[in-house]
Each structure stands twice: as C-alpha cells, then as structure tokens.
Design an enzyme around this catalytic site. Structure first.
Site, PDB file in Angstrom:
ATOM      1  CD  GLU A   1       5.158  -6.600   3.191  1.00 22.12           C
ATOM      2  OE1 GLU A   1       6.334  -6.289   2.963  1.00 22.12           O
ATOM      3  OE2 GLU A   1       4.647  -7.676   2.853  1.00 22.12           O
TER       4      GLU A   1
ATOM      5  CB  THR B   1      -1.821  -2.946  -7.085  1.00 25.31           C
ATOM      6  OG1 THR B   1      -2.466  -3.746  -6.101  1.00 25.31           O
ATOM      7  CG2 THR B   1      -2.348  -3.349  -8.450  1.00 25.31           C
TER       8      THR B   1
ATOM      9  CE  LYS C   1      -2.125  -9.024  -1.921  1.00 20.52           C
ATOM     10  NZ  LYS C   1      -0.626  -8.931  -1.947  1.00 20.52           N
TER      11      LYS C   1
ATOM     12  CG  ASN D   1       9.423  -7.255   3.589  1.00 20.36           C
ATOM     13  OD1 ASN D   1       8.706  -7.989   2.922  1.00 20.36           O
ATOM     14  ND2 ASN D   1       9.114  -6.010   3.885  1.00 20.36           N
TER      15      ASN D   1
ATOM     16  CB  THR E   1      -0.631 -11.435   1.022  1.00 24.86           C
ATOM     17  OG1 THR E   1      -0.296 -10.120   0.575  1.00 24.86           O
ATOM     18  CG2 THR E   1      -1.068 -12.267  -0.159  1.00 24.86           C
TER      19      THR E   1
END
Lengths: 383, 383
Positions: A259, A179, A168, A378, A146
């Site tokens: 991220e 995860t 992922k 985010n 993603t």
C-alpha cells in the site's frame, strides 16, 4: 496460471457483490486428486478470524478438497455468528462439490469487525463452482485482491511436476506470516507431513521476512495442496526448493505492491553471530518509521539505520558497525564513511547492508518506505 | 521559569549559528549550590552519542556543576573525533565557569553522523556563560528546540522547595527513554542516591510511557540536579512525587508537540494480570501504524486495535476483549459492540480503553496519530 499450473486443480473467480467497487471478490480452488493432501500455516495473531479457526481444524487431518476465498470482508472479531458464517460457507461449498465440509478450507480478507452478507457469499459459491476450469487460476488470483493493484502469481517446475501459487496482501504485512492469503498447489506426490515440512521451511524464509508495515493480520493463511496427479514422488528437499521459489516470488510481489509504497527496501544484515540475530537486526531497521520516511524522501539517512540497530540485543561491537546504502558505504566503523551524496535513491529498489562483524550468519528482510500514500490509503478508508 | 524556578540555578540560551534557521541553539544551566548533587538516566540504545558516553561518566560520582546543551547536531556516530569534541566542550565550559570538566554534563540533539562545528560551539559557550541569569530558564528551554514548535517547561512545588524542568523532543520518541533532552532542577536537599531513585521512578512511568513513533534516539538524556539552596531536606517519596509531576507534564507536552501529529492518543489497558503486561499491550497498540493512520482519518477502526493486542503474550482470553474509543464501547467480547458512528474523533484528544478481563493492573501509554505531516517532516529534511 498460478494455482492451476499444477495438474489436478481447477479454479474460478467471480463477483458476488461483497465489494462496493463491483470487482471480483470470491474464488474457489478445487483439488481433483487423485490425492488430496494439505498443509497450512496461519497467523500467529491471538485474535484470529473465524475462517482461520475453522481452517486450522480442516487441515489437521492432512486432507482438503477445496479452498474458498473471499475478499470484501475479513469475518474477524465477529464472534459465534461469524464462526457460524464460515461453517455455513464450508457446508454450501461441500454440498455444491459433493465433498465433506470438513475438507473445505475457508479464507477471508477485508475489513475487521463486520458480518459477511451470507446471501451474497452463497451466490458467489454457486457462481465459482459453475465456472471452475483448468485455466481458472488467473481469475482466482484477481478475485482475492483487496487494495492490491495487481494479482500475484508464481510457478516453479520440478522434473515432471509443478508448484504454482497465488497470493494477495497489500497492508497488514508483518512477521509471523506476512501475507494475508496464499494458495499453493502441486501435482507432486507428497504426504501431508512432507507438505507441512516444505511449507514451514519455505514460509520461514520468505513470507516471514517481509515486513511492510509491522502490522500482523488476523487472517493470514498459506495453504499448500497436492493432487499427486503428476504421479511423481518428490523428496522433501526438492519440494521445499520449489515451494520456496514460489513463496519467494509471491513475497517479492507483495512488497512490490504494498500500500502506497514508492520504494522496495531489502535490509541485509551480514556477519551476524546467528541467523536469528541477523533477522532481529534487519527487522528492527525495517520497523523504523523514521528510516522508512527518509527513504521515501530519498535521504540516505544512515543514522536512522544505526539507531534502529542499537535497539536490538544481537551480538555486536557498536563501534564496528558498517552501513552501505545502494552500494555506498556511508557509515564505516560506526562513524562517517563515504559521501552520502553519492547514494542514488531515485529507483524503486533499495538495498541496505548492515555489517555487524560478529560472525558468519546473514539474513535479508524486505520492507517498503513510509509514504504519503500509505497514510492516505490507511486513513481515508476503513480497511 | 523551568530550570530556574528552583533557587540556586542560573541559565541562559543563545544563538551560536549551529542551525541554518538562525534560531537559538545552545543552552547552559549552572548549579550554584551550596550542594551539587546529580542523577541522570540515558538512552538504552547501544548506539549512543558521544555526549551520552561522556555524561554517564560525569554523573557517576553524583556531582555536577553545569549542563551544556546544543541543538543543531547530535554528535552521534562521530567516532573518536566526536568524543573529543564533547570532551573539549566540557573543558571550555569548565574553564569559563571555574569548575572541573568532569562535573560538566553535555547534551546534544540534531542530525546523526555529522561533526559539530567546534568554533561555533566555543563561541556559544562564551555567549551563554556571559548571559547566565536567575530568569534564564525560558531562554534555555527555547534554545534546545529542534523540530519542536513550542518550548516545554514545568514546575512543581513542595513545602518550601521547588522542582522545575525543561525538555525538548519532537521525533525519535520511544521507550527506554522517550525524550531526547530534559533538565530538571530542585533546591531541595537530597543526596545523589535519593535523586537517582526519584528520577528512575518518575521516568519509568512518564517518559518511558510515551511512544510517539517507536524510534529510540541515540541521545536521550534526563538530568536531575539539586542545589540544596532551599535548606529543606525532603524524603524520597515527596521528591518522587514532585519530579514525577514535572516529568508527566513535560511528557504530555512532548506528545502534544510531536512531529506532524494531529491527535494525542492515550491507550489505557485495564484489568491486566500485571502492570508490565498492561504496558506491553498498550505499547503494541501505540506501535501500530495502521491504527495510528486510522485515527488520523478519524476512523474508529477497532479491528486494528484488536489485531495489535493479539500480537502480545499478555494473559487474556481473546474472546473477552473489550475496546472503547472516546467512551463508545465499539467492541464487546471481541465482537461488534456499540455503533462506531457514535465515536467522535474530531478533537485532538483520543482515549482508547482496552479491557483484558485478566486481573487488576492498568497502564496508559501515550502516542500520536500517523499523519501526512509526520511523513513530510521526516522525509523532506534530514534530521
């Protein structure tokens, strides 16, 4: 290689049009046997996505023939319609492969609270089923990304057998299961019970000790399947070691690609009375936004470490705490230690060692720094 | 007016040179009596600053004559030398005022892990003592600011008596005690026990329900002193109401001025089985970095609310949860509700209502969004 490193598995990744970016977004992993044993662990979040509810039932009897995964939509908080969509996904996969729908694990990841476009999912099933191959692991690993920037794959080998995995996860990484999606395969001969024991042991010390942002997902799933195609029977200890090796590698890759992160931070707690207290203390530090922002700013602000440690109920004498950051003992006996200017935080790797002087147990929890890019990723997009 | 609104108190603020900015950094509040009752609540962080350790002892007998406060240094994690510095501070204040050192509360705020420059502290004591006045509350409130951008003051009045207070705190705001430093005064006639009961009740529903960034300070202190100068005896209920009013106002001012925040977020949990479960659920939402970043991005991402609710152990049926954001019920029965595009997040105030459908209890916890400025303020400077 990842999920196709072990003998007896085929995989594929394809683009079904779920992502606006046009990147690959569906993956299929098939176990060709001769055995079809499975075990899985799922999020402990009580708000669980439809595919989690479905897949819990699938693995309950210890058999699975395939895992279908999609990015571009979590199918979480979608009510009965969402569950129906997951059920339909499994049915179509089953019809295509000639297996039972109750042996098809389904995993989804993406935005919560939106329905999946089922026409595209069904098209994606046909695409992946047509493209299944013995070398398809890499394509599958790419299709489940993603906000990941790189695919995550790992392989461990035993004596005549192999364990491979893909994962992922770039946000909503937190304990309970760190995860979002992970598929591990092995050609070792192992019963569902042995798989389950090895998987629980491996995840408890790997994924469960990654805490990127303290946020637990509704979709976390780790599936372990064995084909038995190597013909080699393994004992649970050897399998646990290999699965742990794969999980540890994948967990580290998740942290390295979290991220917006600019530092990977290992918080090691030493001399705790128990391992669970070591984890409790380490987790408190990895949850401190102030500490994580300081590391982003390359500031060895050990006061923020101690103030986090002090919120726990672990056994320690608060006047004896030591803290080292990248090898410099900046805090000794809970007061000023070596010169904080000696701490080099210019690299990506950061190791914080907290010594509780309370026993012999130790544990390490991994996290990331809190950065502008984390806030940007985010806040600028709904994910 | 703040701490000098009640009769019987004098205060002052001054610049002692503790802050590089040259802003005021020391404050003194003196209770001239005739009574000198005191109660206080302190951080529950086990790593507590020297002034906290000292002041716990001071208030244990229910009497205090003065509170000396400094910004520009927390005097936390400074070992025996730091405790000696706090002791010395109380001694100098006591000598200057002609009281006992064991009746002088000391509060510090600023960077953890550095010694205070005691020559400047002593100079600051002389400056504030020389400037004590009946109108000095505003100067005192300004002198205790750190990264605060505005002073925080509040006043409530009873029938012939008054409660006034000041507070500071712009980071490390979290439960257990959400402000760093707060001094409240009253001229009501009240015993230390009554003060303590009123203060505990007030803080448990005000400061304890502010959670700006989940980080608990080592220095949190709330002190309530009564001079009895009004001559009016109050019952505990009336005093609790007035102290709660002052604390609630100050707590809201803290949220409104939290480091780098662009939204003030009230998370209200309704229909919980118990009040403590309502608080647990609300706090889980206020601790979600993903939710807080979404609000910064004006994204009504209710999936991040539900995924936080799902991590708690509160009683609820996960299929019945409702979520409204600024009046729009975006999630109904744990699935897609009204159009999320109807939610207006352009203003500073955000109200999230979570309905658990599990009972009659309700609670609200306040927090802020997670912004670029929060990361900047906490990474660019050591605080």
């Amino acid at each position: 290689m990842s999920v196709t490193a072990a003998v007896g598995f085929r995989a594929a990744g394809a683009t079904a049009g779920l992502k606006a970016s046009g990147s690959p977004d569906v993956a299929l992993v098939v176990n060709d046997g001769p055995e079809h044993a499975v075990a899985a662990v799922f999020t402990t979040n009580r708000v669980e996505a439809a595919p989690v509810t479905w897949s819990r039932q699938v693995v309950a009897d210890g058999r699975a023939d395939a895992v279908f995964l999609n990015s571009g939509g979590a199918n979480a908080c979608t009510g009965p319609r969402g569950f129906g969509d997951t059920h339909r996904t499994a049915e179509v996969v089953a019809d295509t492969l000639g297996v039972s729908a109750t042996d098809v694990v389904v995993c989804s990841t993406g935005l919560i609270g939106e329905y999946l476009p089922m026409d595209r999912i069904e098209a994606g099933i046909a695409l992946t089923a047509a493209d299944l191959g013995l070398e398809g692991g890499a394509d599958a690993a790419r299709a489940i990304m993603t906000t990941d920037t790189v695919p995550k794959e790992a392989v461990a080998t035993g004596d005549g057998w192999t364990v491979g995995g893909m994962a992922k996860g770039a946000g909503m990484l937190a304990p309970g299961l760190a995860t979002m999606l992970c598929v591990i395969t092995t050609d070792a001969v192992a019963s569902p019970d042995v798989l389950a024991e090895a998987l629980r042991s491996a995840t408890s010390r790997t994924f469960d000790r990654v805490d990127s942002d303290g946020c637990m997902s509704t979709n976390d799933t780790v599936v372990l399947m064995s084909s038995g195609a190597s013909g080699v029977s393994v004992d649970v200890g050897a399998l646990t070691d290999a699965v742990t090796e794969v999980c540890a590698s994948l967990a580290r890759q998740l942290v390295a690609d979290a991220e917006g992160a600019s530092h990977d931070i290992a918080v090691e707690v030493r001399s705790a009375a128990t391992e669970s207290e070591a984890v409790e203390v380490a987790r408190a530090v990895t949850r401190s936004n102030l500490f994580k922002a300081a590391i982003f700013g390359r500031d060895p602000n050990w006061g923020r470490v101690l103030s986090a440690v002090g919120t726990t109920s672990a056994q320690f004498d608060a006047s004896r705490l030591d803290v080292a950051i990248n090898g410099i003992e900046v805090c000794r006996a809970a007061t000023i230690g070596d010169d904080r200017d000696l701490v080099d935080l210019s690299g990506r790797e950061v190791r914080v060692v907290v010594d509780l002087h309370a026993g012999d147990a130790t544990a390490t929890v991994w996290t990331n720094d809190l950065t502008h890019d984390y806030v940007h990723e985010n806040s600028a997009y709904s994910t």
